[in-house]
Each structure stands twice: as structure tokens, then as C-alpha cells.
Design an enzyme around this catalytic site. Structure first.
Site, PDB file in Angstrom:
ATOM      1  N   HIS A 106      64.825 -25.197 130.446  1.00  0.00           N
ATOM      2  CA  HIS A 106      64.027 -23.978 130.315  1.00  0.00           C
ATOM      3  C   HIS A 106      62.739 -24.082 131.143  1.00  0.00           C
ATOM      4  O   HIS A 106      62.424 -23.201 131.953  1.00  0.00           O
ATOM      5  CB  HIS A 106      63.700 -23.752 128.836  1.00  0.00           C
ATOM      6  CG  HIS A 106      62.876 -22.547 128.547  1.00  0.00           C
ATOM      7  ND1 HIS A 106      63.402 -21.363 128.119  1.00  0.00           N
ATOM      8  CD2 HIS A 106      61.521 -22.350 128.620  1.00  0.00           C
ATOM      9  CE1 HIS A 106      62.432 -20.467 127.945  1.00  0.00           C
ATOM     10  NE2 HIS A 106      61.273 -21.054 128.223  1.00  0.00           N
ATOM     11  N   GLU A 107      62.011 -25.178 130.941  1.00  0.00           N
ATOM     12  CA  GLU A 107      60.745 -25.344 131.660  1.00  0.00           C
ATOM     13  C   GLU A 107      60.966 -25.544 133.150  1.00  0.00           C
ATOM     14  O   GLU A 107      60.115 -25.191 133.970  1.00  0.00           O
ATOM     15  CB  GLU A 107      59.952 -26.513 131.072  1.00  0.00           C
ATOM     16  CG  GLU A 107      59.608 -26.385 129.588  1.00  0.00           C
ATOM     17  CD  GLU A 107      58.841 -25.119 129.242  1.00  0.00           C
ATOM     18  OE1 GLU A 107      58.199 -24.536 130.142  1.00  0.00           O
ATOM     19  OE2 GLU A 107      58.885 -24.705 128.060  1.00  0.00           O
ATOM     20  N   HIS A 158      60.833 -22.244 134.825  1.00  0.00           N
ATOM     21  CA  HIS A 158      59.449 -21.867 135.109  1.00  0.00           C
ATOM     22  C   HIS A 158      58.948 -22.587 136.355  1.00  0.00           C
ATOM     23  O   HIS A 158      58.304 -21.999 137.238  1.00  0.00           O
ATOM     24  CB  HIS A 158      58.546 -22.263 133.931  1.00  0.00           C
ATOM     25  CG  HIS A 158      58.593 -21.346 132.763  1.00  0.00           C
ATOM     26  ND1 HIS A 158      58.341 -19.989 132.862  1.00  0.00           N
ATOM     27  CD2 HIS A 158      58.834 -21.582 131.449  1.00  0.00           C
ATOM     28  CE1 HIS A 158      58.431 -19.435 131.658  1.00  0.00           C
ATOM     29  NE2 HIS A 158      58.732 -20.382 130.782  1.00  0.00           N
ATOM     30  N   GLU A 179      59.375 -15.690 132.368  1.00  0.00           N
ATOM     31  CA  GLU A 179      60.336 -16.023 131.331  1.00  0.00           C
ATOM     32  C   GLU A 179      61.765 -15.738 131.778  1.00  0.00           C
ATOM     33  O   GLU A 179      62.706 -16.423 131.352  1.00  0.00           O
ATOM     34  CB  GLU A 179      60.025 -15.265 130.044  1.00  0.00           C
ATOM     35  CG  GLU A 179      58.798 -15.753 129.301  1.00  0.00           C
ATOM     36  CD  GLU A 179      58.888 -17.221 128.914  1.00  0.00           C
ATOM     37  OE1 GLU A 179      60.004 -17.708 128.607  1.00  0.00           O
ATOM     38  OE2 GLU A 179      57.848 -17.902 128.925  1.00  0.00           O
TER      39      GLU A 179
END
Length: 494
Positions: A261-262, A265, A291
Site C-alpha cells: 500500500h505504502e 504512495h 490514495e
């Protein structure tokens, strides 16, 4: 030197202070000893004031006026527009308010780390109340200048162009079908046999898997790193991106999916156009788009059954369990798509996750508008958790209204970005599928075309276009939440 060039030079100086603040913030959350918080908070407040002073220097008004009369190339005009927007935003707030918000937010966030663990709502609420009051002051100032409602004025900081009216419509539609979908998926999954992977899963082995997957996803380790923090996040700057996670020896999938997920980003940050670094036009367009990238990596890509087929052998090798049936591709695919209402937002599955966001949005909207007070939060939280997810948090503040870090530093208006991002991500994937076979690319271990599409349509656009225009150029239409609904139905019911 032209006045546009003077403004560029000025904004690059401002960005360098922001660079220092970002790294200080990362260190405060991941490395700093507890005893350093007071001095660090004061130092960061000082940085915030210096940054604010740079953007409120009197001569900037004249420079913008004169730069707008200069003959500028198209890209320079876009850059000037973004610089002016940033300048106008900064000039709305008095220096004293900026400093007070920084100090109050740091105090609240630092105390939250222990107060949450102690389930200590009483003391936490005393710290949160002044944070809310300062956020209301900021909202009022921005509302009077922009003509937006108080909450919309804060929402605009994170998702320019989005309004409460549109959010209310999007979320009302979500609430009309989401509870039924959650129930249907749980009934379907109740007939499936799933083996829960049993720990312990050594933290060092988890870290090695995380680093390997980050590498496969194109993370540039020459310009970033992975560390540990209480609350996972992606910080730093495009040339020095800091990812953090938290490990659980009983569940390796939580940290792994969090890292993926990160990494989404981080790839967005690392992909922003170098020619616009340190300028507003070179920043991410919105938190919703940010996001969308993390959720594209985690939900659209990593929880895809074919991608799980790449992760399973890594887990079997790292934990030295080649014959563990819980770590087979088929079983991990089931594990990674379990749907079960739970208390914790960051651990929620993608079907129940929007309910967590709607709850927070409705509370913070009414909090900023003055319709409710801090003291009302626990009861409202419990009522909405019961209504949306069938769970009670009465008396359980740790797993209820104290679980998030966002409100501690006054980040009101941020939460909607998460579900907007999920909607954007589903729309991007639907458009991408029209141009390439995603599953075949994953099987061939060739993710480059996927990343190239994101780079072309999103990363390199930075803030040179509005969110609407980025969506239209990439997918042919504005935000259409039907893609998100279809994605959930296809993955979980078909």
C-alpha cells in the site's frame, strides 16, 4: 530575472523547508526517543512559522501581479497558477494560528500514542478539544474567503474541487448497497474452507519479503527506505521517500499488504516530474489521487489472485515452510480477500472499509460545522459502527474513536480521500484493462506496462491538471463510482 523566475526561486526555498519538516516528522514518528518530543515539537513549530512567513512576504503580491503580465509559456502559466493558489491559501491564516496549530497538534499526537493504549478517552479528549477549536478557526477563515462551507474549505486542502454535496451523494449511494453486499459476501465465504496461517513469522523474514516485493514493484531504494512506526505511513519528499510499517509475528500478511500500500504512495512521489520538483505544480494533485495509487497497488494489483501467485513462493521460502498448505497460492488468495466487519480501519478489508470512512466523514463534517462537540464523538462512533458494521465500541475507545492519528494534528477533511481513492483506482484499472491483459503481464512478471500507464496518465501530470481532467484524460469520464461497485461484485460474488 523575470518575476516568474523570482517566484520559482522563492517557492524552491519554501520547498526546502518543507523537506526538512517532512524528515523531522518521519523521525518523530519512527526513530525519536519519547523524551525528545517537546523540543522537536517546538522546532517543527518554528519551521512551520518560517515556512508560513515565506509565503506571506508582502512583496509576493506584487510579484504575482507582475508575473501575470509577463509572456509565459504554457507550462509556466500552469506553474504560476499553482503557486498563486498556494500563496492565497497560506495568506488566509495568521502566523499565530499556524504556530499554535503545530504545537497543539504535536502535543495531542504524542500523548495519543500512550493514551490510546491505555483506553484513556478522558485525557485524550482534553488534548483533542483545542485541536478541534483551532481547526474550526481555520475553517471559518477559509470559508469567509472562499465562500465554501467550513468543512468544504478544509476538504479543499486535500481534494481540490470536491464538495460535501458530492460526497453526500456518493456516500448515500454507497450506503444503499454496501450493507447488503457485505452480508452476501460473508454468506458466500462461509461455505469456503480457509486455512489461517499460523505464526510465529519472524520480523526479519517479514522485512526481507517486504523489501523484495518493494523491489518488484519498482521502488527506488536509492531515493527511499523502509522503517517501523506505530502508524504505517509514507512520508519524506520525492527524492527521499520514507515508508513505515508495523509487523505482527502472528500475521505476516498485514505488514506485507501495508508495505505494498505504502509503496503505491511512494511510486507516485518518485514518479512526479523532476522538472517541477520543489514547485506546487510538481506536487501530487490531491490526496484522493494519492490514495488511488496506494489502493491500486494493494487492492487492484496485489490482492489479484494472479499476483498472489507471485507472493506465495516468497512466503514459503522466507519462512522455510515449502509444504505449509496455509501458504499456497490458492489459500493465500482466500486469506487476502476475507470479508469480516471489524473495529480497526487500517486492518479492514476493501468491502467493509468504505463504512469506516463514511463514519469518520460524517462525524468530522458535523464536528467542524459545530453541530456536535468532542464529547459527542464516542456515542456517535458506537451508534454508527452498530448501524454500518453491526459492532459496538461502547467503552472501547482504543479500537473505536481513538484508533486514528489524523484528528490528533487537525487533519480534518482527509478521511474522504481514502474511499475516493478506491473509486479512482477501480476506474483506472477498468481503463487499463481496455489496453492490456493485466493477468498475463503479472504471470510474465512484466509489470512495466502497468507502471508506464500510471506514470503517463497520473504521476507525470502532478498538479498541472485538475483531478477531474486527469480522470477524463485517463479514462474518458469524470469520477464514476459504478466501477468501484462492479469491482467489488466481480471479485467477491462472482
Amino acid at each position: 530575472m523575470t518575476y516568474y523566475q523570482k517566484l520559482e526561486q522563492h517557492y524552491k526555498k519554501y520547498a526546502r523547508l518543507g523537506h526538512l519538516s517532512a524528515i523531522c516528522g518521519w523521525d518523530q514518528a519512527s526513530m525519536m526517543p519519547a523524551g525528545g518530543n517537546e523540543a522537536r515539537s517546538e522546532a517543527m513549530a518554528e519551521l512551520a512559522v518560517l515556512s508560513h512567513q515565506l509565503l506571506t512576504e508582502p512583496q509576493l503580491a506584487d510579484w504575482f501581479d507582475l508575473a501575470e503580465r509577463e509572456s509565459l509559456a504554457g507550462e509556466e502559466q500552469v506553474s504560476l497558477k499553482e503557486m498563486k493558489r498556494s500563496w492565497q491559501m497560506a495568506n488566509l491564516l495568521p502566523e499565530s494560528l499556524v504556530q499554535e496549530q503545530s504545537l497543539t497538534g504535536s502535543k495531542c499526537e504524542h500523548a495519543w500514542r500512550t493514551q490510546r493504549a491505555e483506553n484513556n478517552w478522558h485525557d485524550f479528549s482534553k488534548n483533542l478539544e483545542p485541536v478541534v477549536e483551532l481547526a474550526r478557526k481555520e475553517a471559518q477563515i477559509r470559508s469567509e474567503e472562499t465562500g465554501l462551507s467550513r468543512y468544504d474549505a478544509l476538504l479543499d486542502l486535500y481534494e481540490p474541487g470536491m464538495t460535501t454535496k458530492e460526497l453526500d451523494q456518493l456516500f448515500a449511494d454507497l450506503k444503499s448497497w454496501l450493507p447488503s453486499l457485505i452480508q452476501q459476501v460473508q454468506e458466500k465465504q462461509g461455505t469456503e474452507t480457509v486455512i489461517t496461517p499460523q505464526g510465529p513469522f519472524p520480523i526479519e523474514a517479514q522485512r526481507e519479503i517486504s523489501l523484495e516485493v518493494m523491489n518488484k514493484l519498482g521502488f527506488d531504494f536509492n531515493h527511499g527506505r523502509l522503517d517501523i512506526s506505530v502508524h504505517p505511513f509514507c512520508g519524506g519528499v520525492p527524492t527521499d521517500v520514507r515508508i513505515t510499517t508495523r509487523y505482527d509475528e502472528d500475521d505476516f500478511t498485514s505488514a506485507l499488504m501495508g508495505v505494498i500500500h505504502e509503496t503505491g504512495h511512494a511510486r507516485y512521489e518518485q514518479g512526479l516530474p523532476a522538472q517541477w520538483h520543489n514547485l506546487p505544480a510538481g506536487e501530487a494533485r490531491s490526496m484522493g489521487l494519492h490514495e488511488s495509487q496506494s489502493l491500486f497497488f494493494e487492492m487492484q494489483l496485489a490482492r489479484n489472485e494472479t499476483f498472489i501467485g507471485l507472493l506465495a513462493p516468497l512466503a514459503q521460502g522466507a519462512f522455510m515452510r515449502p509444504d505449509d498448505q496455509a501458504l499456497t497460492s490458492d489459500n493465500l488468495a482466500l486469506v487476502s480477500t476475507r470479508v469480516k466487519p471489524d473495529f480497526i480501519r487500517v486492518d479492514a478489508d476493501e468491502v467493509t472499509y468504505p463504512a469506516h470512512i463514511i463514519l469518520r466523514y460524517e462525524i468530522e463534517r458535523d464536528l467542524i460545522e459545530g453541530n456536535i462537540e468532542v464529547a459527542d464523538i464516542p456515542e456517535l462512533w458506537d451508534r454508527k459502527m452498530n448501524e454500518y458494521l453491526g459492532l459496538s465500541t461502547k467503552g472501547n475507545y482504543t479500537d473505536g474513536c481513538m484508533q486514528d492519528i489524523h484528528w490528533t494534528d487537525g487533519s480534518f477533511g482527509y478521511f474522504p480521500s481514502y474511499t475516493l481513492g478506491a473509486m479512482y483506482a477501480a476506474q483506472f484499472m477498468a481503463a487499463m484493462r481496455k489496453e492490456m491483459n493485466i493477468e498475463n503481464l503479472i504471470r510474465e512478471r512484466n509489470l512495466t506496462p502497468i507502471f508506464n500507464w500510471l506514470d503517463k496518465h497520473i504521476w507525470k501530470k502532478a498538479s498541472t491538471l485538475s483531478t477531474d481532467q486527469i480522470l477524463i484524460n485517463a479514462t474518458g469520464e469524470r469520477l464514476n463510482a459504478e466501477y468501484f461497485k462492479k469491482h467489488l461484485i466481480d471479485r467477491y460474488l462472482k
